[in-house]
Design a protein around this motif. Structure first.
Motif, PDB file in Angstrom:
ATOM      1  N   VAL A  26      16.583 -37.015 -14.234  1.00  0.00           N
ATOM      2  CA  VAL A  26      17.097 -36.402 -13.002  1.00  0.00           C
ATOM      3  C   VAL A  26      17.930 -37.437 -12.244  1.00  0.00           C
ATOM      4  CG1 VAL A  26      16.457 -35.446 -10.740  1.00  0.00           C
ATOM      5  CG2 VAL A  26      15.173 -34.785 -12.801  1.00  0.00           C
ATOM      6  N   GLY A  27      19.083 -37.013 -11.766  1.00  0.00           N
ATOM      7  CA  GLY A  27      19.966 -37.931 -11.043  1.00  0.00           C
ATOM      8  C   GLY A  27      20.365 -37.361  -9.695  1.00  0.00           C
ATOM      9  N   ARG A  28      21.089 -38.173  -8.930  1.00  0.00           N
ATOM     10  CA  ARG A  28      21.496 -37.805  -7.584  1.00  0.00           C
ATOM     11  C   ARG A  28      22.314 -36.517  -7.612  1.00  0.00           C
ATOM     12  NH1 ARG A  28      23.507 -42.600  -6.463  1.00  0.00           N
ATOM     13  NH2 ARG A  28      25.640 -41.982  -6.815  1.00  0.00           N
ATOM     14  N   GLY A  29      21.929 -35.559  -6.772  1.00  0.00           N
ATOM     15  CA  GLY A  29      22.685 -34.315  -6.671  1.00  0.00           C
ATOM     16  C   GLY A  29      22.259 -33.232  -7.643  1.00  0.00           C
ATOM     17  N   ASP A  30      21.359 -33.543  -8.571  1.00  0.00           N
ATOM     18  CA  ASP A  30      20.900 -32.529  -9.531  1.00  0.00           C
ATOM     19  C   ASP A  30      20.072 -31.443  -8.846  1.00  0.00           C
ATOM     20  OD1 ASP A  30      22.054 -33.810 -11.658  1.00  0.00           O
ATOM     21  OD2 ASP A  30      20.183 -34.585 -12.503  1.00  0.00           O
ATOM     22  N   THR A  31      20.090 -30.256  -9.461  1.00  0.00           N
ATOM     23  CA  THR A  31      19.128 -29.222  -9.062  1.00  0.00           C
ATOM     24  C   THR A  31      17.984 -29.242 -10.068  1.00  0.00           C
ATOM     25  OG1 THR A  31      20.380 -27.576 -10.311  1.00  0.00           O
ATOM     26  CG2 THR A  31      20.845 -27.744  -7.948  1.00  0.00           C
ATOM     27  N   VAL A  32      16.756 -29.159  -9.535  1.00  0.00           N
ATOM     28  CA  VAL A  32      15.560 -29.297 -10.365  1.00  0.00           C
ATOM     29  C   VAL A  32      14.601 -28.163 -10.025  1.00  0.00           C
ATOM     30  CG1 VAL A  32      13.582 -30.791 -10.904  1.00  0.00           C
ATOM     31  CG2 VAL A  32      15.810 -31.817 -10.437  1.00  0.00           C
ATOM     32  N   ALA A  33      13.991 -27.575 -11.039  1.00  0.00           N
ATOM     33  CA  ALA A  33      12.900 -26.628 -10.800  1.00  0.00           C
ATOM     34  C   ALA A  33      11.655 -27.151 -11.501  1.00  0.00           C
ATOM     35  CB  ALA A  33      13.260 -25.235 -11.320  1.00  0.00           C
ATOM     36  N   VAL A  34      10.511 -26.991 -10.857  1.00  0.00           N
ATOM     37  CA  VAL A  34       9.241 -27.427 -11.429  1.00  0.00           C
ATOM     38  C   VAL A  34       8.322 -26.210 -11.504  1.00  0.00           C
ATOM     39  CG1 VAL A  34       7.237 -28.922 -11.141  1.00  0.00           C
ATOM     40  CG2 VAL A  34       9.502 -29.759 -10.484  1.00  0.00           C
TER      41      VAL A  34
ATOM     42  N   TYR B 114       7.181 -21.542 -20.575  1.00  0.00           N
ATOM     43  CA  TYR B 114       8.249 -22.274 -21.268  1.00  0.00           C
ATOM     44  C   TYR B 114       9.501 -21.406 -21.359  1.00  0.00           C
ATOM     45  CZ  TYR B 114      10.639 -25.488 -24.330  1.00  0.00           C
ATOM     46  OH  TYR B 114      11.561 -26.376 -24.831  1.00  0.00           O
ATOM     47  N   ARG B 115       9.303 -20.119 -21.673  1.00  0.00           N
ATOM     48  CA  ARG B 115      10.466 -19.214 -21.727  1.00  0.00           C
ATOM     49  C   ARG B 115      11.150 -19.130 -20.368  1.00  0.00           C
ATOM     50  NH1 ARG B 115       7.655 -16.300 -25.631  1.00  0.00           N
ATOM     51  NH2 ARG B 115       6.567 -15.150 -24.002  1.00  0.00           N
ATOM     52  N   GLN B 116      10.343 -19.084 -19.296  1.00  0.00           N
ATOM     53  CA  GLN B 116      10.937 -19.090 -17.950  1.00  0.00           C
ATOM     54  C   GLN B 116      11.779 -20.350 -17.758  1.00  0.00           C
ATOM     55  OE1 GLN B 116       7.473 -18.869 -15.440  1.00  0.00           O
ATOM     56  NE2 GLN B 116       7.108 -16.701 -15.854  1.00  0.00           N
ATOM     57  N   ALA B 117      11.226 -21.487 -18.147  1.00  0.00           N
ATOM     58  CA  ALA B 117      11.957 -22.750 -17.991  1.00  0.00           C
ATOM     59  C   ALA B 117      13.251 -22.720 -18.799  1.00  0.00           C
ATOM     60  CB  ALA B 117      11.084 -23.925 -18.431  1.00  0.00           C
ATOM     61  N   PHE B 118      13.153 -22.205 -20.008  1.00  0.00           N
ATOM     62  CA  PHE B 118      14.312 -22.159 -20.916  1.00  0.00           C
ATOM     63  C   PHE B 118      15.466 -21.366 -20.300  1.00  0.00           C
ATOM     64  CE2 PHE B 118      16.704 -20.149 -24.347  1.00  0.00           C
ATOM     65  CZ  PHE B 118      17.043 -21.241 -25.121  1.00  0.00           C
TER      66      PHE B 118
ATOM     67  N   LEU C 151      23.542 -23.695 -18.181  1.00  0.00           N
ATOM     68  CA  LEU C 151      24.071 -24.032 -19.497  1.00  0.00           C
ATOM     69  C   LEU C 151      24.108 -25.556 -19.625  1.00  0.00           C
ATOM     70  CD1 LEU C 151      27.043 -21.525 -19.843  1.00  0.00           C
ATOM     71  CD2 LEU C 151      24.862 -21.468 -21.075  1.00  0.00           C
ATOM     72  N   ALA C 152      23.698 -26.045 -20.777  1.00  0.00           N
ATOM     73  CA  ALA C 152      23.674 -27.492 -21.043  1.00  0.00           C
ATOM     74  C   ALA C 152      22.680 -28.243 -20.167  1.00  0.00           C
ATOM     75  CB  ALA C 152      25.060 -28.115 -20.924  1.00  0.00           C
ATOM     76  N   GLY C 153      21.759 -27.506 -19.552  1.00  0.00           N
ATOM     77  CA  GLY C 153      20.705 -28.147 -18.773  1.00  0.00           C
ATOM     78  C   GLY C 153      19.583 -28.658 -19.661  1.00  0.00           C
ATOM     79  N   THR C 154      18.581 -29.216 -19.017  1.00  0.00           N
ATOM     80  CA  THR C 154      17.481 -29.848 -19.753  1.00  0.00           C
ATOM     81  C   THR C 154      16.156 -29.170 -19.396  1.00  0.00           C
ATOM     82  OG1 THR C 154      18.631 -31.970 -19.715  1.00  0.00           O
ATOM     83  CG2 THR C 154      16.262 -32.044 -20.123  1.00  0.00           C
ATOM     84  N   VAL C 155      15.367 -28.866 -20.425  1.00  0.00           N
ATOM     85  CA  VAL C 155      13.984 -28.434 -20.208  1.00  0.00           C
ATOM     86  C   VAL C 155      13.069 -29.594 -20.589  1.00  0.00           C
ATOM     87  CG1 VAL C 155      12.124 -26.883 -20.933  1.00  0.00           C
ATOM     88  CG2 VAL C 155      14.437 -25.988 -20.675  1.00  0.00           C
ATOM     89  N   VAL C 156      12.111 -29.894 -19.724  1.00  0.00           N
ATOM     90  CA  VAL C 156      11.120 -30.930 -20.041  1.00  0.00           C
ATOM     91  C   VAL C 156       9.744 -30.268 -20.073  1.00  0.00           C
ATOM     92  CG1 VAL C 156      10.018 -33.069 -19.303  1.00  0.00           C
ATOM     93  CG2 VAL C 156      12.480 -32.743 -18.934  1.00  0.00           C
TER      94      VAL C 156
ATOM     95  N   SER D 293       5.002 -12.755  -7.261  1.00  0.00           N
ATOM     96  CA  SER D 293       5.715 -11.723  -6.509  1.00  0.00           C
ATOM     97  C   SER D 293       7.217 -11.699  -6.792  1.00  0.00           C
ATOM     98  CB  SER D 293       5.469 -11.896  -5.004  1.00  0.00           C
ATOM     99  OG  SER D 293       5.708 -13.236  -4.627  1.00  0.00           O
ATOM    100  N   ALA D 294       7.744 -12.732  -7.472  1.00  0.00           N
ATOM    101  CA  ALA D 294       9.185 -12.748  -7.773  1.00  0.00           C
ATOM    102  C   ALA D 294       9.400 -13.247  -9.190  1.00  0.00           C
ATOM    103  CB  ALA D 294       9.913 -13.658  -6.788  1.00  0.00           C
ATOM    104  N   ASP D 295      10.489 -12.753  -9.826  1.00  0.00           N
ATOM    105  CA  ASP D 295      10.847 -13.241 -11.152  1.00  0.00           C
ATOM    106  C   ASP D 295      11.403 -14.660 -10.995  1.00  0.00           C
ATOM    107  OD1 ASP D 295      12.047 -13.942 -13.507  1.00  0.00           O
ATOM    108  OD2 ASP D 295      13.178 -12.077 -13.751  1.00  0.00           O
ATOM    109  N   PRO D 296      10.705 -15.660 -11.548  1.00  0.00           N
ATOM    110  CA  PRO D 296      11.119 -17.044 -11.283  1.00  0.00           C
ATOM    111  C   PRO D 296      12.511 -17.364 -11.831  1.00  0.00           C
ATOM    112  CG  PRO D 296       9.381 -16.982 -12.941  1.00  0.00           C
ATOM    113  CD  PRO D 296       9.508 -15.603 -12.396  1.00  0.00           C
ATOM    114  N   VAL D 297      12.883 -16.743 -12.962  1.00  0.00           N
ATOM    115  CA  VAL D 297      14.197 -17.026 -13.544  1.00  0.00           C
ATOM    116  C   VAL D 297      15.289 -16.543 -12.598  1.00  0.00           C
ATOM    117  CG1 VAL D 297      15.740 -16.580 -15.483  1.00  0.00           C
ATOM    118  CG2 VAL D 297      13.297 -16.951 -15.892  1.00  0.00           C
ATOM    119  N   GLU D 298      15.133 -15.296 -12.118  1.00  0.00           N
ATOM    120  CA  GLU D 298      16.107 -14.738 -11.172  1.00  0.00           C
ATOM    121  C   GLU D 298      16.150 -15.573  -9.901  1.00  0.00           C
ATOM    122  OE1 GLU D 298      18.413 -12.450 -11.445  1.00  0.00           O
ATOM    123  OE2 GLU D 298      17.806 -12.491 -13.561  1.00  0.00           O
ATOM    124  N   ALA D 299      14.963 -15.924  -9.392  1.00  0.00           N
ATOM    125  CA  ALA D 299      14.889 -16.649  -8.120  1.00  0.00           C
ATOM    126  C   ALA D 299      15.546 -18.022  -8.231  1.00  0.00           C
ATOM    127  CB  ALA D 299      13.430 -16.794  -7.688  1.00  0.00           C
ATOM    128  N   ILE D 300      15.311 -18.715  -9.349  1.00  0.00           N
ATOM    129  CA  ILE D 300      15.906 -20.053  -9.517  1.00  0.00           C
ATOM    130  C   ILE D 300      17.420 -19.934  -9.642  1.00  0.00           C
ATOM    131  CG2 ILE D 300      16.075 -22.028 -11.107  1.00  0.00           C
ATOM    132  CD1 ILE D 300      13.005 -21.550 -11.650  1.00  0.00           C
TER     133      ILE D 300
END
Ligand code: ZN
Ligand code: ZN
Length: 362
Positions: free
Chosen positions: A178-186, A263-267, A272-277, A234-241
């Motif tokens: 993760v670097g400066r300015g990135d968007t991250v979801a946990v 994992y599928r939600q994270a995927f 595009l070209a993002g990273t799943v950990v 209460s919300a679809d996490p993929v849509e919300a992110i």
């Protein structure tokens, strides 16, 4: 002289844990005996008790610990009696292919103490959790499992770096890059997920979206640095992110649950070209199914994070320094301190989601 001390034993599958007298041998070559001062209660200890890791009962539980080196065996030069240390599961070997290629955090041949601690009454050999076994007044480890840090930090706080907090911070900083300015979801905001939030914040992420099914956990994640929260009941996490990231998805999504559905939600929640950990630990029965065309078409990186891809000798002292400078607050992970006889009750509270970490003081 071998010493007799009190330790928390998991005697058999799903049996309640209990305090027993154990025998700790003198350290042999390359080994150290550590007087444990504090040890956090982790989900992995519960998994051992439930037989979910292996069935080499009885286990000596506890592995998120800090303490003072009491004695060392022949050939030990990196630590000495009196040093304040954090224990790690993986003493790197320095000789395997990963170590020789300059990537010791991937060491394929990590080791623990050679001698075994035993139940004093029966002489039965104990299996120490993650090669540590630190719900005990003293424990025997490989000297390379001890990392010296500044003794000004409280043992309850320092010990947590030995497992879950390091895994989470490392998942964001080391594995996810993760670097400066990135968007991250946990996804999943227990101790490891919250530590990933802290790591993303430390690395300068612009947006940190915490996802969980428990509003209390989301509140805690916010206090750790999350800028947005999503209750995935209460919300679809993929849509919300996607919505929170301008329709794109996050640059880095950290999966701290370890289940195919999360994992599928994270995927699908990453750009595009993002990273799943993946830092959440799955069980052997789990299978992942994804359209291979999506794996190809969405590009990027699908990574797993072992122990936050940490190198204890590099990362523990650095994170302790950052804590002392007030740039991260490791103390926020300590919900309560308890006695050595309270581990079974702490498992129940952890299961209910009431605590981030209970820490046994010895
Ligand atoms: Zn742990
Ligand atoms: Zn190695």
């Amino acid at each position: 002289m071998p010493q007799q001390v009190q330790g928390v034993i998991a005697p058999g599958k799903n049996e309640p844990v209990r305090v027993e007298t154990i025998t700790v041998p003198d350290p042999g070559p390359g080994e150290a005996v550590v007087r444990v001062q504090a040890c956090g209660v982790c989900h992995t200890d519960l998994h051992y008790k439930q037989g979910g890791i292996n069935d080499e009962f009885p286990f000596l539980l506890g592995h998120e610990a800090a303490g003072v080196v009491e004695s060392v065996g022949d050939g030990v030069t990196d630590v000495a009696p009196g040093d304040f240390v954090i224990l790690n599961w993986r003493a790197v070997c320095g000789r395997c292919r990963a170590c020789l290629r300059g990537r010791p955090w991937y060491c394929f041949d990590t080791h623990n103490a050679r001698q075994r601690m035993t139940l004093t009454a029966s002489g039965t050999e104990l299996s120490p959790a993650l090669g540590i076994g630190a719900f005990a007044e003293k424990t025997l480890v490989a000297a390379g499992q001890c990392t010296k840090v500044d003794p000004a930090v409280s043992p309850a706080v320092a010990g947590l770096l030995g497992c879950g907090v390091m895994a989470g911070i490392g998942a964001a900083v080391n594995t996810g890059g993760v670097g400066r300015g990135d968007t991250v979801a946990v996804i999943g905001c227990g101790g490891v997920g919250d530590a990933a939030v802290v790591g993303a914040h430390l690395a300068g992420a612009a947006k940190i979206i915490a996802v969980d099914i428990d509003d209390r956990k989301l509140e805690t994640a916010r206090s750790m640095g999350a800028t947005h929260t999503v209750n995935s009941r209460s919300a679809d996490p993929v849509e919300a992110i996607r919505e929170l990231t301008g329709g794109f998805g996050a640059d880095v999504v950290i999966e701290a649950v370890g289940r195919p559905e999360t994992y599928r939600q994270a995927f699908y929640a990453r750009d595009l070209a993002g990273t799943v950990v993946l830092v959440g630990v799955p069980t052997p029965d789990m299978k992942l199914e994804l359209p291979l065309l999506d794996v190809f078409g969405r590009g990027g990186a699908l990574k797993s994070s072992w122990y936050g891809d940490c190198l204890p000798s590099r990362d523990f002292p650095m994170l302790i320094d950052l804590h002392q400078q007030g740039r991260i607050d490791l103390g926020a992970f300590v919900t309560e301190t308890i006695g050595i006889g309270d581990v079974e009750a702490a498992f129940a509270r952890m299961h209910e989601g009431d605590v981030l970490r209970s820490v046994v003081l010895l």
